[in-house]
Motif scaffolding. Structure first.
Motif, PDB file in Angstrom:
ATOM      1  N   PRO A 243      -0.724   6.330 -12.396  1.00 18.14           N
ATOM      2  CA  PRO A 243       0.031   7.488 -11.894  1.00 18.14           C
ATOM      3  C   PRO A 243       0.868   7.122 -10.672  1.00 18.14           C
ATOM      4  N   GLU A 244       2.044   7.757 -10.600  1.00 16.71           N
ATOM      5  CA  GLU A 244       2.945   7.458  -9.484  1.00 16.71           C
ATOM      6  C   GLU A 244       2.311   7.784  -8.140  1.00 16.71           C
ATOM      7  N   SER A 245       1.539   8.867  -8.095  1.00 20.03           N
ATOM      8  CA  SER A 245       0.888   9.233  -6.835  1.00 20.03           C
ATOM      9  C   SER A 245      -0.089   8.157  -6.385  1.00 20.03           C
ATOM     10  N   GLU A 246      -0.785   7.560  -7.364  1.00 18.17           N
ATOM     11  CA  GLU A 246      -1.727   6.511  -7.023  1.00 18.17           C
ATOM     12  C   GLU A 246      -1.007   5.234  -6.613  1.00 18.17           C
ATOM     13  N   VAL A 247       0.123   4.952  -7.259  1.00 17.46           N
ATOM     14  CA  VAL A 247       0.904   3.773  -6.903  1.00 17.46           C
ATOM     15  C   VAL A 247       1.378   3.872  -5.465  1.00 17.46           C
ATOM     16  N   GLU A 248       1.838   5.075  -5.080  1.00 19.33           N
ATOM     17  CA  GLU A 248       2.289   5.275  -3.705  1.00 19.33           C
ATOM     18  C   GLU A 248       1.139   5.124  -2.732  1.00 19.33           C
ATOM     19  N   ALA A 249      -0.047   5.623  -3.132  1.00 13.83           N
ATOM     20  CA  ALA A 249      -1.207   5.515  -2.242  1.00 13.83           C
ATOM     21  C   ALA A 249      -1.614   4.061  -2.051  1.00 13.83           C
ATOM     22  N   VAL A 250      -1.512   3.267  -3.125  1.00 19.12           N
ATOM     23  CA  VAL A 250      -1.871   1.860  -3.017  1.00 19.12           C
ATOM     24  C   VAL A 250      -0.872   1.104  -2.171  1.00 19.12           C
ATOM     25  N   SER A 251       0.416   1.440  -2.346  1.00 20.56           N
ATOM     26  CA  SER A 251       1.458   0.725  -1.612  1.00 20.56           C
ATOM     27  C   SER A 251       1.474   1.066  -0.135  1.00 20.56           C
ATOM     28  N   GLU A 252       0.906   2.212   0.223  1.00 22.36           N
ATOM     29  CA  GLU A 252       0.913   2.638   1.620  1.00 22.36           C
ATOM     30  C   GLU A 252      -0.402   2.296   2.317  1.00 22.36           C
ATOM     31  N   THR A 253      -0.896   1.087   2.055  1.00 18.99           N
ATOM     32  CA  THR A 253      -2.143   0.671   2.692  1.00 18.99           C
ATOM     33  C   THR A 253      -1.953   0.342   4.149  1.00 18.99           C
TER      34      THR A 253
END
Length: 481
Positions: free
Chosen positions: A114-124
């Protein structure tokens, strides 16, 4: 997304195909919190591959927490569709997406993160850290420009050459007394690499300079300077940790060691430690142990440490004010005596728990400790086997340490540090084996009188070990649990 096609045939023979889209029944797998103090973990390796079927109870991957290395088991059936965090993924925050699963009747290749999860992973990396990095880089640039303006052309060239050298290459340059400006760098942006210096050494057939020659070479540029320059330029070129031929290795700390560092720092800075020591005669313990080992019916070879655990457990029953934890400004006295025993592993120190230690026989304690220690060294401890102890024992006597002070394991109230047996003369000038123990206790909730009573109770049980073999029920206590 999964594309579905439905074909409808009209009576006249014409057909119409309807297309529909529906989401795959995929489920995210996030980094779990496997201990109360865990904030991040390391995925050691995946035990399942993408596209492989998984069933309830299957181990998906090995995760190194701040306490131990454990396996992440699944509770559902399906297919492991996507692995977001691969093997050796470090500093994975709790709650971060690590994988995706789908139903067995779905095409796992069509599963997307999911795009929301991708953003969460990228914003570590937090934005504040990025700002700090920018500010730090700007400060470094400003400092470099100031240094360039304050230094002469020769000094500036020498400093720039110093910065454009790798650590290993700099070590060779210092050992062989080479002028850095004579070595042509082939690394990124002209950085001088170790191979460049080695090639220069081979071409010139140089030999390692002695320490005095290296010092003289470092002093020559300073001797050539004018007196005025010596006053205005007191700072030398930036020093290196590999100067004077000293080498080092960068060792990355494991998640467990990082957690130990944090907990020890928290314990020493937030808990007011106080200490009390007492010496006990262990001759009768040693004699009773020999008798128990010589018994042909003996199942195990009990150790002195087993007697210590049992004595501490009985002393905690007798003085229950020490058998507690201090959490959120509240003192909790526990009804069970669960002794945490410090065990050294390659990954760091861990404290598996001997639960209900006051109700176990010496043989049971021995088997329990051996099993827990083996699991701790193999990284196979379960959370309930190292979380929730009420008191800790740390024994360094087998390493020849006479006595030491240990750091409290929060939120517990105390930890008992055990030293070795020393042969000493008693009051009758006869030799006796004495063992010194030091109690570290939380002065916020424990007073000297209570700790003294606890140490006296421990000494009494150690010097009369027969009491540790009589019955396995509750010992006398002032509290009725």
């Amino acid at each position: 997304m999964l594309r579905l096609a439905t074909k409808f045939v009209w009576p006249g023979g014409k057909s119409v195909t309807f297309h529909a889209l529906r989401a795959l029944a995929s489920m995210p797998i996030k980094m779990p919190s496997l201990s109360p103090t865990m904030t991040e973990g390391t995925i050691i390796k995946w035990l399942k591959k993408e596209g492989e079927e998984i069933n309830a109870g299957d181990a998906l991957c090995e995760i190194q927490t701040d306490k131990a290395t454990m396996t992440l088991d699944t509770e559902d059936e399906g297919i492991l569709a996507k692995i977001v965090k691969g093997d050796n993924s470090t500093d994975v925050k709790v709650g971060a997406l690590i994988a995706m699963t789908c139903d067995k009747n779905e095409d796992w290749k069509n599963v997307k993160v999911p795009e929301s999860e991708v953003e969460a992973v990228s914003e570590t990396k937090p934005k504040l850290e990025q700002k700090d990095d920018k500010q730090q880089s700007q400060k470094e640039k400003q400092n470099q420009s100031v240094e360039k303006q304050s230094k002469g052309p020769e000094e500036q060239q020498r400093t720039e050459a110093f910065h454009a050298i790798g650590p290993a290459a700099r070590t060779l340059i210092e050992q062989y007394g080479i002028d850095p400006s004579e070595v042509q760098g082939t690394g990124p942006k002209g950085v001088v690499m170790k191979s460049d210096v080695q090639k220069y050494i081979d071409s010139k057939q140089l030999k390692v300079k002695s320490r005095t020659q290296q010092d003289e070479k470092q002093q020559k540029p300073e001797e050539k300077k004018k007196p005025v320059e010596q006053v205005t330029q007191k700072q030398k070129p930036p020093s290196s940790s590999t100067s004077q031929g000293r080498r080092y290795h960068d060792v990355e700390l494991s998640s467990i060691r990082k957690a130990i560092a944090k907990r020890l720092t928290y314990s020493k800075t937030s808990i007011p430690h106080q200490y009390a020591s007492i010496s006990s005669n262990v001759d009768r313990v040693l004699q009773l142990r020999k008798q128990m080992i010589a018994d042909p019916k003996a199942v195990t070879k009990v150790s002195v440490n087993d007697f210590i655990i049992k004595a501490v457990a009985y002393a905690l029953r007798q003085v229950p004010q020490m058998n507690g934890t201090y959490e959120n400004d509240n003192l909790k006295l526990h009804s069970t005596v669960d002794i945490s025993v410090a065990v050294a592993t390659d990954a760091g120190l861990i404290t598996p728990i001997v639960q209900n230690a006051d109700r176990l026989t010496l043989n049971d304690i021995n088997l329990n400790v051996k099993s827990l220690a083996a699991k701790a060294r193999d990284g196979k401890l379960k959370p309930h086997e190292f979380q929730g102890g009420t008191f800790t024992i740390s024994n360094l006597g087998m390493f020849g340490i006479s006595h030491f002070s240990a750091v409290i394991n929060p939120p517990q109230l105390g930890i008992l540090a055990i030293g070795k047996n020393d042969l000493q003369l008693n009051e009758q000038l006869k030799s006796a084996n004495k063992m010194k123990v030091t109690l570290s206790y939380d002065a916020r909730v424990c007073d000297p009188i209570t700790t003294a009573l606890f140490l006296q109770a421990f000494q009494s049980y150690i010097e009369h070990p027969e009491m540790l073999t009589r019955g396995q029920g509750k010992t006398q206590t002032i509290f009725d649990f």
